[in-house]
Design an enzyme around this catalytic site. Structure first.
Site, PDB file in Angstrom:
ATOM      1  N   SER A 147     -34.734  50.299 -31.190  1.00 36.40           N
ATOM      2  CA  SER A 147     -34.770  49.631 -32.488  1.00 36.40           C
ATOM      3  C   SER A 147     -36.068  49.934 -33.229  1.00 36.40           C
ATOM      4  O   SER A 147     -36.344  51.073 -33.553  1.00 36.40           O
ATOM      5  CB  SER A 147     -34.565  48.131 -32.290  1.00 36.40           C
ATOM      6  OG  SER A 147     -34.331  47.499 -33.506  1.00 36.40           O
ATOM      7  N   ASP A 212     -22.879  47.156 -34.276  1.00 32.04           N
ATOM      8  CA  ASP A 212     -24.252  46.671 -34.462  1.00 32.04           C
ATOM      9  C   ASP A 212     -24.355  45.920 -35.782  1.00 32.04           C
ATOM     10  O   ASP A 212     -24.121  46.481 -36.852  1.00 32.04           O
ATOM     11  CB  ASP A 212     -25.228  47.848 -34.438  1.00 32.04           C
ATOM     12  CG  ASP A 212     -26.681  47.422 -34.277  1.00 32.04           C
ATOM     13  OD1 ASP A 212     -27.054  46.380 -34.851  1.00 32.04           O
ATOM     14  OD2 ASP A 212     -27.421  48.127 -33.583  1.00 32.04           O
ATOM     15  N   HIS A 241     -26.250  44.793 -31.208  1.00 34.89           N
ATOM     16  CA  HIS A 241     -27.631  45.269 -31.215  1.00 34.89           C
ATOM     17  C   HIS A 241     -28.394  44.927 -29.943  1.00 34.89           C
ATOM     18  O   HIS A 241     -29.334  45.618 -29.584  1.00 34.89           O
ATOM     19  CB  HIS A 241     -28.362  44.702 -32.428  1.00 34.89           C
ATOM     20  CG  HIS A 241     -29.639  45.415 -32.733  1.00 34.89           C
ATOM     21  ND1 HIS A 241     -29.680  46.733 -33.145  1.00 34.89           N
ATOM     22  CD2 HIS A 241     -30.938  45.013 -32.651  1.00 34.89           C
ATOM     23  CE1 HIS A 241     -30.942  47.105 -33.325  1.00 34.89           C
ATOM     24  NE2 HIS A 241     -31.718  46.081 -33.022  1.00 34.89           N
TER      25      HIS A 241
END
Length: 367
Positions: A147, A212, A241
């Site tokens: 991320s 996500d 996510h």
């Protein structure tokens, strides 16, 4: 002006766990430092690193006796080493790698304040530690960015031509592009991975969930298209996510990737040449459907693809979670807020969770 914008962006983008999930416990008599709540392990070493910005970072090194590679792991947002302790042990054991994880400035027990440029200095300090303290070589190191961690990971990888490989887990194209579908890069944007990824010369594996809700799957797909040396990506159907590590395909695909990049140079060259002959698939990729393949991969039959579709929800049973040795509740609690941004929505609304503020651009303009 640039400094002001950077300061505003930092306030909108970074959410260190408050309070930190752990403390560093020093046993002067034994001469060891441990993570609070965790027993001392012979293969785990807690460190303090100094960055070129003057901050002191908390870091953790997990050693594997048969490691052929060393992973430098840059975690997501709203997480720290306390949350990631069990995951690092799991990855080191199953992938047979050494792994160094660190907390960004202002996270966990690291000093300073979080900012884009501080994270660049942070990952440089961690990389320097691997080279100088643990004798790792550039060509043995695999950078792993999850991320927001994809930002410092891609930045460093673009400057290290001899890296073994890069793994990007739910990566972002850039900070601004998470919120708005802009077509160009603006000077005030942060983590411009879209512009830097073509400069990465080593094999790149991208992992992304198709569901996500924080960083849209399109970010992973576009970054994969821009990679110079692509590896078969892992698109996890239904993956969100914060849960990709719970899919059985996650660790299986990582093992395959690590096995490939750890091959001798001649084998790796053959894999590159094979990959160059395969054009990216133009088919719908709503499920895991690789476009380019390593030499240890064969064309998947239609029946194999069908089996992939049929397994889309098997990862949810508790036995898979037990394999990770991390309960789902513990993992969700520790990794729930691992990103910096929330996807743009038609009516940009203020979410009730501080880390998911979505109207950052308007605030920057208002400043």
């Amino acid at each position: 002006m640039g400094g002001v914008t950077s300061s505003v962006a930092a306030k909108m983008a970074f959410f260190p766990p408050t309070p930190p999930s752990y403390a560093l416990v020093e046993d002067a008599g034994a001469g060891v430092t441990t993570l609070s709540g965790q027993p001392h392990r012979e293969n785990v070493e807690l460190l303090r690193l100094r960055t070129r910005k003057g901050n002191t970072l908390a870091a953790m090194y997990v050693r594997h006796p048969d490691a052929a590679s060393t992973v430098l792991y840059s975690h997501g947002n709203a997480a720290d080493l306390g949350h990631l302790y069990q995951l690092f042990l799991h990855l080191s054991f199953n992938l047979r790698v050494n792994i160094l994880g660190y907390d960004y400035s202002g996270y966990g027990q690291s000093s300073g304040k979080p900012s884009e440029h501080n994270t660049y200095a942070d990952i440089e300090a961690a990389y320097k530690c691997l080279i100088e303290n643990f004798g790792a070589k550039e060509e043995e190191i695999i950078l792993y960015g999850q991320s927001v961690g994809s930002g410092p990971t891609v930045d460093l990888a673009s400057r290290l031509p001899q890296l073994r490989a890069v793994v990007l887990h739910s990566p972002i194209l850039s900070g601004l592009r998470v919120m708005y579908p802009v077509k160009r890069t603006y000077w005030f944007d942060i983590y411009k991975n879209i512009d830097k990824i073509p400069q990465v010369t080593c094999p790149v594996l991208i992992i992304h969930g198709t569901a996500d809700e924080v960083v849209d799957w399109s970010h992973g797909k576009q970054l994969w298209e821009l990679c110079k040396e692509k590896y078969e990506p892992l698109w996890l159907r239904g993956g969100k996510h914060c849960d990709l590590e719970l899919f059985p395909e996650y660790i299986q695909h990582l093992k395959k990737f690590f096995h490939t990049v750890e091959k001798s140079p001649s084998h790796r060259q053959a894999w590159r040449e094979s990959g160059d002959r395969i054009e990216p698939s133009q088919k719908n990729t709503d499920f895991f459907e690789p476009s380019r393949k390593s030499t240890d991969q064969r064309e998947k039959s239609r029946s194999t693809r069908d089996r992939t579709r049929n397994t889309e929800h098997r990862y949810s049973n508790v036995e898979k979670v037990d394999k990770l040795k991390i309960s789902f509740d513990q993992f969700e609690k520790s990794r729930r807020s691992v990103d910096i941004f929330e996807r743009p929505k038609r009516n940009i609304e203020q979410l009730d969770c501080g880390r998911k503020s979505v109207d950052r651009l308007d605030r920057i303009w208002a400043s």
